[in-house]
Design an enzyme around this catalytic site. Structure first.
Site, PDB file in Angstrom:
ATOM      1  N   ARG A  74      43.554  27.406  46.358  1.00  0.00           N
ATOM      2  CA  ARG A  74      42.600  26.919  45.372  1.00  0.00           C
ATOM      3  C   ARG A  74      42.272  25.464  45.656  1.00  0.00           C
ATOM      4  O   ARG A  74      43.160  24.680  45.960  1.00  0.00           O
ATOM      5  CB  ARG A  74      43.183  27.064  43.962  1.00  0.00           C
ATOM      6  CG  ARG A  74      42.144  27.299  42.892  1.00  0.00           C
ATOM      7  CD  ARG A  74      42.792  27.662  41.576  1.00  0.00           C
ATOM      8  NE  ARG A  74      43.523  28.917  41.622  1.00  0.00           N
ATOM      9  CZ  ARG A  74      44.012  29.512  40.545  1.00  0.00           C
ATOM     10  NH1 ARG A  74      43.847  28.957  39.358  1.00  0.00           N
ATOM     11  NH2 ARG A  74      44.663  30.651  40.650  1.00  0.00           N
TER      12      ARG A  74
ATOM     13  N   SER B 161      39.819  31.556  39.348  1.00  0.00           N
ATOM     14  CA  SER B 161      40.354  31.968  38.056  1.00  0.00           C
ATOM     15  C   SER B 161      39.799  31.128  36.916  1.00  0.00           C
ATOM     16  O   SER B 161      38.591  31.093  36.693  1.00  0.00           O
ATOM     17  CB  SER B 161      41.881  31.926  38.104  1.00  0.00           C
ATOM     18  OG  SER B 161      42.439  32.425  36.909  1.00  0.00           O
ATOM     19  N   HIS B 162      40.672  30.409  36.206  1.00  0.00           N
ATOM     20  CA  HIS B 162      40.274  29.632  35.032  1.00  0.00           C
ATOM     21  C   HIS B 162      39.878  28.200  35.372  1.00  0.00           C
ATOM     22  O   HIS B 162      39.500  27.443  34.479  1.00  0.00           O
ATOM     23  CB  HIS B 162      41.428  29.594  34.026  1.00  0.00           C
ATOM     24  CG  HIS B 162      42.654  28.932  34.586  1.00  0.00           C
ATOM     25  ND1 HIS B 162      43.569  29.613  35.371  1.00  0.00           N
ATOM     26  CD2 HIS B 162      43.110  27.661  34.489  1.00  0.00           C
ATOM     27  CE1 HIS B 162      44.533  28.775  35.731  1.00  0.00           C
ATOM     28  NE2 HIS B 162      44.286  27.596  35.209  1.00  0.00           N
TER      29      HIS B 162
ATOM     30  N   LYS C 173      42.677  34.691  46.268  1.00  0.00           N
ATOM     31  CA  LYS C 173      43.890  35.423  45.944  1.00  0.00           C
ATOM     32  C   LYS C 173      44.029  36.562  46.948  1.00  0.00           C
ATOM     33  O   LYS C 173      43.084  37.339  47.140  1.00  0.00           O
ATOM     34  CB  LYS C 173      43.833  35.973  44.519  1.00  0.00           C
ATOM     35  CG  LYS C 173      43.850  34.907  43.439  1.00  0.00           C
ATOM     36  CD  LYS C 173      43.868  35.524  42.049  1.00  0.00           C
ATOM     37  CE  LYS C 173      43.952  34.459  40.962  1.00  0.00           C
ATOM     38  NZ  LYS C 173      44.000  35.061  39.600  1.00  0.00           N
TER      39      LYS C 173
ATOM     40  N   ASP D 234      39.993  35.277  30.878  1.00  0.00           N
ATOM     41  CA  ASP D 234      39.799  34.106  31.723  1.00  0.00           C
ATOM     42  C   ASP D 234      38.702  34.381  32.748  1.00  0.00           C
ATOM     43  O   ASP D 234      38.050  35.426  32.710  1.00  0.00           O
ATOM     44  CB  ASP D 234      41.115  33.668  32.381  1.00  0.00           C
ATOM     45  CG  ASP D 234      41.648  34.673  33.397  1.00  0.00           C
ATOM     46  OD1 ASP D 234      41.172  35.825  33.424  1.00  0.00           O
ATOM     47  OD2 ASP D 234      42.555  34.311  34.169  1.00  0.00           O
TER      48      ASP D 234
ATOM     49  N   ASP E  47      38.405  35.122  35.990  1.00  0.00           N
ATOM     50  CA  ASP E  47      38.404  36.297  36.861  1.00  0.00           C
ATOM     51  C   ASP E  47      38.879  37.539  36.126  1.00  0.00           C
ATOM     52  O   ASP E  47      39.078  38.582  36.743  1.00  0.00           O
ATOM     53  CB  ASP E  47      39.219  36.052  38.126  1.00  0.00           C
ATOM     54  CG  ASP E  47      40.681  35.714  37.857  1.00  0.00           C
ATOM     55  OD1 ASP E  47      41.001  35.234  36.742  1.00  0.00           O
ATOM     56  OD2 ASP E  47      41.524  35.901  38.766  1.00  0.00           O
TER      57      ASP E  47
ATOM     58  N   ASP F 213      41.568  38.696  34.803  1.00  0.00           N
ATOM     59  CA  ASP F 213      42.835  39.404  34.954  1.00  0.00           C
ATOM     60  C   ASP F 213      43.801  39.084  33.807  1.00  0.00           C
ATOM     61  O   ASP F 213      44.804  39.765  33.632  1.00  0.00           O
ATOM     62  CB  ASP F 213      43.491  39.117  36.307  1.00  0.00           C
ATOM     63  CG  ASP F 213      43.783  37.642  36.540  1.00  0.00           C
ATOM     64  OD1 ASP F 213      43.333  36.787  35.749  1.00  0.00           O
ATOM     65  OD2 ASP F 213      44.464  37.328  37.543  1.00  0.00           O
ATOM     66  N   ARG F 214      43.493  38.059  33.011  1.00  0.00           N
ATOM     67  CA  ARG F 214      44.321  37.716  31.848  1.00  0.00           C
ATOM     68  C   ARG F 214      43.554  37.980  30.567  1.00  0.00           C
ATOM     69  O   ARG F 214      42.329  37.851  30.531  1.00  0.00           O
ATOM     70  CB  ARG F 214      44.717  36.231  31.875  1.00  0.00           C
ATOM     71  CG  ARG F 214      45.772  35.890  32.888  1.00  0.00           C
ATOM     72  CD  ARG F 214      46.278  34.479  32.657  1.00  0.00           C
ATOM     73  NE  ARG F 214      45.225  33.490  32.845  1.00  0.00           N
ATOM     74  CZ  ARG F 214      45.205  32.304  32.220  1.00  0.00           C
ATOM     75  NH1 ARG F 214      46.141  31.989  31.358  1.00  0.00           N
ATOM     76  NH2 ARG F 214      44.220  31.454  32.470  1.00  0.00           N
TER      77      ARG F 214
ATOM     78  N   HIS G 259      49.459  37.580  31.605  1.00  0.00           N
ATOM     79  CA  HIS G 259      49.420  38.545  32.704  1.00  0.00           C
ATOM     80  C   HIS G 259      50.307  39.740  32.342  1.00  0.00           C
ATOM     81  O   HIS G 259      51.441  39.557  31.907  1.00  0.00           O
ATOM     82  CB  HIS G 259      49.940  37.921  34.005  1.00  0.00           C
ATOM     83  CG  HIS G 259      49.022  36.906  34.607  1.00  0.00           C
ATOM     84  ND1 HIS G 259      47.916  37.252  35.360  1.00  0.00           N
ATOM     85  CD2 HIS G 259      49.039  35.558  34.589  1.00  0.00           C
ATOM     86  CE1 HIS G 259      47.301  36.162  35.769  1.00  0.00           C
ATOM     87  NE2 HIS G 259      47.965  35.114  35.316  1.00  0.00           N
TER      88      HIS G 259
END
Length: 452
Positions: A23, A107-108, A117, A246, A248, A250-251, A333
Site C-alpha cells: 500500500r 481498502s479504507h 492484496k 469499507d 473494498d 471486505d469489512r 473481518h
C-alpha cells in the site's frame, strides 16, 4: 516476447510492503512501474500458469491493474481479469478458479492511495511471513528478463459470487427487514445490490455511486465519525439495521435500530454462535483484541475458543491448522471455512440478517446477551521507541499474568488490555476492557501515564 521488467529499488518497496499487503501513495510511492514489477515477481513466485486480477473503483485502478497484469504476463502467466470487484469477490474468484489472485485496492485508505492484496491459489494468505517478503525480493533483482508472454482475458464472476454468498443463509427464513447500507462510494455499491436483489429486504443504499475520491466521507467504518450519516438515516427511516462497508467492501460494521454502533466483537459472537449451531462443536477463532465475551459465547455454544494474532494471514493459517469453521476480528473481518477461509463482510451481514429475521426482536435485544463488558476502543499513541515502552509497561504489571502472542496482553482479572505496535508507524495501539465504563476510564488513564 514481453518487454523487460524494470527491477524495483529495495528502499521503494520498504515503504509500501506492509505486514499483510502492499500500500502506498499513487504514484509517488506506488505507481505502474512498481505494479508491473510486483506483478512479474508474483507470477514468478507463484509459478502459476494463470492468475486472477481485480480492482476497486479508485481512479488509478485501471492503470495499476493493467500494469500488474502486464508484469504477470511477462512472467509467463495468463491473466483472468475480473474487472471491478470487492476484495471478497477476488478471494472467491481465487478459490473458485483455484488460482493465485491479486486485488488492486487500498481498502479504507484515502483517495491518493492504491495498493495490492495478494493470495495464493484457493485464496490462501500471502503476507510478509507467507510469501510477500519473497515476492518483494524477486522484484528487486536486476535480471528481470521476461519468462514468456501470457494472455489476458476478461471474465465476469459476479453472478457466481452472489450464488456463493446466498449459500450461507436460508433465503426462506429471511424477513422483509428494512436495511440501510452505507457503501461510502466504495465497492459495496457494486456487490451489495447484486447480492440483495433477490432477497426480501427493503434496502436503501447510501453513497452507492462508485467514486474513489470518496466525496461524502472516508470509507473507514471503524472510525465513529464515518458512521454518522448511516446512524441518522437508520433513525430517520425506522430501519431495523444499518450496514457500513469499507472501501473494498471486505469489512462490515452494524448499526442497531437505535442508531448505536455495534462492535466487531458482538457481531463475531453472534456469527460464531450461529456457525457452531450449524456445524456442531469445534474450534472458533477470534483475535486477541476481541471482547472477552467472544470466547465466553463460543464456549457456551459448545465450541473451543482459539485466540490469534491480529491480521488476516494469521487467522487464515490458524483456520487451516485447527479446522475452524469461522474466525472473527474486532476490526470487522469475518472468515469462513466454506469461503476458502477468506473474509467476507457480505456473508457476515447476511448471517446477521438471517438471525435477526428468525429472532423477530430488535437488533439491540438480539445482541444484548453478548454485550457484557465496557471497552476503550482502540487508542493510538505515538512513541519514539515502541519496544522500550512495551517493556516498561510489562515491568509495571509484572505481577499479573501476561502473554506476548501479539504485543503485550495483561490479564488483571476483571480487566485486561493489549498493547501492540503498529506494523507501519511508531504507534502503540491500546485496547482495554473492564467491567464498566468507569473502570475502563481509570485503567486507561493509568496506562496512558506509563506511555508518556
Amino acid at each position: 516476447m514481453a518487454d523487460p521488467v524494470e527491477p524495483l529499488a529495495a528502499d521503494v518497496l520498504d515503504v509500501v510492503v506492509k505486514a499483510y499487503d502492499i500500500r502506498g501513495i499513487y504514484p509517488s510511492e506506488l505507481g505502474p512501474t512498481s505494479a508491473r514489477g510486483l506483478g512479474y515477481a508474483f507470477g514468478i513466485w507463484s509459478g502459476a500458469s494463470c492468475v486472477v486480477v481485480g480492482r476497486d473503483m479508485r481512479p488509478s485502478g485501471v492503470e495499476m491493474a493493467g500494469a500488474f497484469a502486464d508484469g504477470a504476463m511477462a512472467a509467463g502467466a495468463d491473466v483472468i481479469d475480473i474487472g471491478l470487484a470487492s476484495t471478497d469477490l477476488l478471494y472467491f474468484a481465487s478459490g473458485h478458479l483455484d488460482m493465485p489472485g491479486a486485488m488492486l485496492t487500498a481498502s479504507h485508505n484515502p483517495a491518493e492511495y492504491n495498493g495490492i492484496k495478494l493470495c495464493g491459489a484457493g485464496a490462501t494468505p500471502v503476507g510478509v511471513d507467507s510469501g510477500l517478503a519473497e515476492i518483494a525480493a524477486i522484484a528487486t533483482r536486476g535480471e528481470l528478463e521476461p519468462a514468456g508472454a501470457g494472455e489476458r482475458r476478461q471474465r465476469d464472476l459476479l453472478d457466481a459470487f452472489v450464488t456463493h454468498v446466498h449459500s450461507f443463509v436460508d433465503a426462506g427464513r429471511l424477513a422483509p427487514l428494512r436495511v440501510v447500507a452505507d457503501t461510502a462510494n466504495g465497492m459495496g455499491g457494486y456487490v451489495l445490490p447484486a447480492v440483495f436483489a433477490d432477497l426480501p429486504f427493503d434496502c436503501e443504499v447510501l453513497y452507492g455511486e462508485l467514486d474513489g475520491t470518496f466525496p461524502n466521507h472516508p470509507a473507514d467504518p471503524i472510525q465513529p465519525e464515518n458512521l454518522i450519516d448511516l446512524q441518522k438515516r437508520v433513525l430517520a427511516t425506522g430501519a431495523d439495521v444499518g450496514l457500513a462497508f469499507d472501501g473494498d467492501a471486505d469489512r462490515v460494521f452494524l448499526v442497531d435500530e437505535a442508531g448505536r454502533a455495534v462492535s466487531g466483537s458482538l457481531l463475531t459472537a453472534l456469527v460464531a454462535r450461529t456457525m457452531l449451531r450449524r456445524s456442531g462443536p469445534g474450534p472458533i477463532l477470534h483475535n486477541l483484541i476481541c471482547s472477552r465475551a467472544v470466547g465466553e459465547v463460543i464456549a457456551e455454544a459448545g465450541g473451543q475458543p482459539v485466540r490469534t494474532r491480529v491480521g488476516h494471514s494469521y487467522i487464515k493459517s490458524e483456520m487451516a491448522r485447527t479446522g475452524a469453521v469461522f474466525g472473527g476480528e474486532h476490526s470487522g473481518h469475518y472468515y469462513f471455512a466454506d469461503n476458502y477461509r477468506a473474509d467476507s463482510g457480505l456473508i457476515a451481514a447476511l448471517i446477521a440478517l438471517e438471525q435477526l429475521s428468525e429472532a423477530a426482536v430488535p437488533l439491540s435485544e438480539l445482541l444484548a446477551p453478548f454485550d457484557r463488558y465496557a471497552s476503550s476502543g482502540e487508542i493510538n499513541t505515538r512513541v519514539a521507541d515502541p519496544g522500550a515502552v512495551i517493556r516498561r509497561v510489562a515491568a509495571h504489571y509484572g505481577e499479573l499474568p501476561q502473554d506476548r502472542l501479539d504485543g503485550l496482553t495483561v490479564d488483571g482479572g476483571d480487566w485486561w488490555f493489549n498493547l501492540r505496535p503498529s506494523n507501519t508507524e511508531p504507534l502503540l495501539r491500546l485496547n482495554l476492557e473492564a467491567a464498566d465504563a468507569s473502570a475502563v476510564e481509570q485503567r486507561v488513564s493509568e496506562i496512558r501515564a506509563l506511555l508518556a
